[in-house]
Structure formats: structure tokens, C-alpha cells
Design an enzyme around this catalytic site. Structure first.
Site, PDB file in Angstrom:
ATOM      1  N   ARG A  71       4.892  -4.606   1.292  1.00 53.19           N
ATOM      2  CA  ARG A  71       4.797  -5.890   2.000  1.00 53.19           C
ATOM      3  C   ARG A  71       3.367  -5.935   2.166  1.00 53.19           C
ATOM      4  NH1 ARG A  71       6.199  -3.356   8.015  1.00 53.19           N
ATOM      5  NH2 ARG A  71       4.265  -2.033   8.334  1.00 53.19           N
TER       6      ARG A  71
ATOM      7  N   ASP B 169       4.835   8.968  -0.353  1.00 57.95           N
ATOM      8  CA  ASP B 169       3.706   8.954   0.693  1.00 57.95           C
ATOM      9  C   ASP B 169       2.759   9.481  -0.223  1.00 57.95           C
ATOM     10  OD1 ASP B 169       2.061   9.904   2.567  1.00 57.95           O
ATOM     11  OD2 ASP B 169       3.467  10.907   3.609  1.00 57.95           O
TER      12      ASP B 169
ATOM     13  N   TYR C 120     -10.709   4.946  11.942  1.00 57.69           N
ATOM     14  CA  TYR C 120     -10.307   3.976  10.777  1.00 57.69           C
ATOM     15  C   TYR C 120     -11.528   3.240  10.017  1.00 57.69           C
ATOM     16  CZ  TYR C 120      -8.696  -0.437   8.579  1.00 57.69           C
ATOM     17  OH  TYR C 120      -8.336  -1.530   7.651  1.00 57.69           O
TER      18      TYR C 120
ATOM     19  N   VAL D 153      -6.613 -10.123   8.315  1.00 52.78           N
ATOM     20  CA  VAL D 153      -5.748 -10.733   7.425  1.00 52.78           C
ATOM     21  C   VAL D 153      -4.170 -10.520   8.205  1.00 52.78           C
ATOM     22  CG1 VAL D 153      -4.480 -10.276   4.979  1.00 52.78           C
ATOM     23  CG2 VAL D 153      -6.925  -9.714   5.270  1.00 52.78           C
TER      24      VAL D 153
END
Length: 301
Positions: free
Chosen positions: A46, A106, A199, A232
Site C-alpha cells: 500500500r 518480513d 525513527y 506524505v
């Protein structure tokens, strides 16, 4: 207060005629620029991954598509991709007239990633392009993170991408056709992002991987570049979670400015795909070891 405005006045993504991504669409809009090539895309079920798969298929590439299609960790609050999402990516790629090998894997599972690459090369005969897109996003101040929060983000975004590269690069070298690797980092891989330092650390790590690998693969005519998207419209964007962070720590908001070329709303995933398609093809042949912000000017604040 730019990002607060984005979050509280969220509108549908709009495409600006003056964006870097839009200007590239003139260059890569000629279908068939990747005819006969094979692209491996992670996180393809996706959002950005699907957009990249469909765009490269439209340019003529056959696709190897990977996504976990399952929860990665209880520490992530947004819904994961599903097998149905990956099936829709397959449908969209095939609608472009291209072949696709898709598998639920994964990227932390080294044997499974290696097997998918081997099966893809056996089916399609070569591997020319890698778009290392899979990643996860979490929130929290660095000293308050749990081991699982840290390990999940670093394990997927950095170690998982390294495992993907380790599996794909030998196949690209053996094919002998050169090629292009596009590593999807983030604006957080170029600047400080308080509230999700794990992150940011993972995405800065991808920048380092990109630059080292660009030198190592130069002799094989394989180019390696990183892109650094900002704001985004994907399921990873959680306005409520971000609002809580900014409410608790209002100083953080200054690190998340609005985009000069699109002051409201979020960028569409297919705008990022314009840049990916350009980097995948020959018209970007002078670039390797380059970091390209896909941010409509936000990093200039």
C-alpha cells in the site's frame, strides 16, 4: 505552527505544478523507459510502496513485491497492511500489463528475503532495480522509549533494509546489467525530528548505507541514491498521535514546518514515485550517492 495546521485542517493531497516531483514527470512520463527490467520493491502492499510498484510497472518493469502484511509490533499504533492490500497491488501491476511475483515476507527474516530474491531472479531472469521502501514509524522521547520500541524501528528500518540489500545486491551484480538502488529514507534522515528520535536514527543510518554502498557498487555500474520524503499521505501519518506529542511538547512543532509549495495537506504517494521512477531509469545516470529531498521545499526552513 505549520504542521499543526496540516493536522487540524487536513485536506486531500493536491499536486502542485511547480514541484520537483511534478517536473520529473515530464521526463519519466514516457512509458517504456524501464522496458525489460525487473524491480524489487519492499513494503509494496500500500501507500508509497504500491505507488512505486505501479509506476515502475507502467514504465515497463516486471515487479517483485514484498510486504509483511501483518502486525510488526504492539508498539506501533497504526493498522498494518493486509494480504488484501498486497493482492490489490498485484492487480494494479498486472493491469499495467506487467508480471509480478508478490509474497508476504518480513524484511527482518533473512532466509525468506533471500528466497524471494532467488525466486524472482529464477522467474524473471534478472534484477535491475531495488526500491528499499519498507519501514515503520513510532513516537516517543528517546529516554522514554522501551527496548521494544527502539528495536522495532531500528530492526525494520535499518537492519531490515540492510538485509534486503544483502540479499539483492549479489543478484544485481551477477546479472551484469548495472542497475539502480533507491533507498527510501525520510526528511528525518537529514534533520532532527524530536519525538521520534529512534525513527530519525534509523533514517540517518540509511543515508550512511546509501553513501557507502554507492562507492562500493560503482565498479559494477550500480547506482545508489536515497530519497527523503516529507509529509506524505500514508497510514503511518497519525494526526492524533502527533497532536498529542505537540500538545505535550509544543517546542517540537518547529521541527515540522509546512511545505512552501503545498502549504496545506499532505503530498500524494505518486508524487514520490515520480522521483523513484526517474532514479530507476537511465536519465539519472550521473547520480550516485545522492540524497534527494522530496519535500516541496520544507527542509529550507
Amino acid at each position: 505552527m505549520g504542521l499543526l495546521r496540516l493536522l487540524t485542517e487536513r485536506v486531500g493531497p493536491t499536486r502542485t505544478r511547480f514541484s520537483f516531483a511534478a517536473s520529473l514527470s515530464v521526463v519519466v512520463g514516457q512509458t517504456g523507459s524501464l522496458q525489460g527490467r525487473v524491480a524489487f520493491i519492499t513494503g509494496a502492499a500500500r501507500a508509497q510502496g504500491r505507488a512505486h510498484a505501479v509506476r515502475l510497472a507502467r514504465e515497463g518493469a516486471d515487479i517483485i513485491a514484498l510486504d509483511i502484511c501483518a502486525p510488526v509490533s504492539d508498539t506501533l499504533s497504526y493498522a498494518p497492511a493486509t494480504p488484501e492490500d498486497l493482492s490489490e497491488t498485484v492487480r494494479l501491476v498486472e493491469a499495467e500489463g506487467r508480471k509480478v511475483l508478490a509474497r508476504e515476507v518480513d524484511i527482518r527474516d533473512d532466509p525468506a528475503v533471500r528466497q524471494l530474491v532467488a525466486d524472482g531472479v529464477e522467474q524473471f531472469g534478472r534484477l535491475d532495480i531495488l526500491v528499499a521502501n519498507a519501514g515503520v514509524l513510532g513516537w516517543g522521547r528517546l529516554w522514554e522509549l522501551t527496548d521494544e520500541q527502539w528495536d522495532t524501528v531500528i530492526g525494520v528500518n535499518l537492519t531490515g533494509t540492510w538485509r534486503t540489500l544483502r540479499a539483492a545486491v549479489p543478484a544485481m551484480i551477477e546479472a551484469g546489467n548495472g542497475g539502480s538502488i533507491v533507498i527510501v529514507s525520510s526528511s528525518a534522515g537529514l534533520k532532527a525530528t524530536p519525538g521520534n528520535g529512534h525513527y530519525s536514527a534509523s533514517k540517518h543510518g540509511l543515508t550512511a548505507l546509501t553513501n557507502s554502498l554507492a562507492i562500493e557498487l560503482g565498479e559494477y555500474n550500480i547506482r545508489v541514491n536515497s530519497i527523503h520524503p516529507y509529509s506524505v499521505d500514508t497510514p503511518m501519518i497519525e494526526p492524533e498521535a502527533m497532536m498529542r506529542i505537540f500538545a505535550d511538547h509544543p517546542r517540537f512543532v518547529h521541527s515540522f514546518p509546512p511545505m512552501p509549495l503545498q502549504y496545506k495537506g499532505f503530498m500524494a504517494a505518486d508524487e514520490v514515485s515520480d522521483v523513484v521512477a526517474w532514479l530507476a531509469g537511465d536519465r539519472s545516470g550521473t547520480l550516485s550517492g545522492t540524497q534527494i529531498p522530496v519535500d516541496k521545499g520544507a527542509l529550507k526552513y
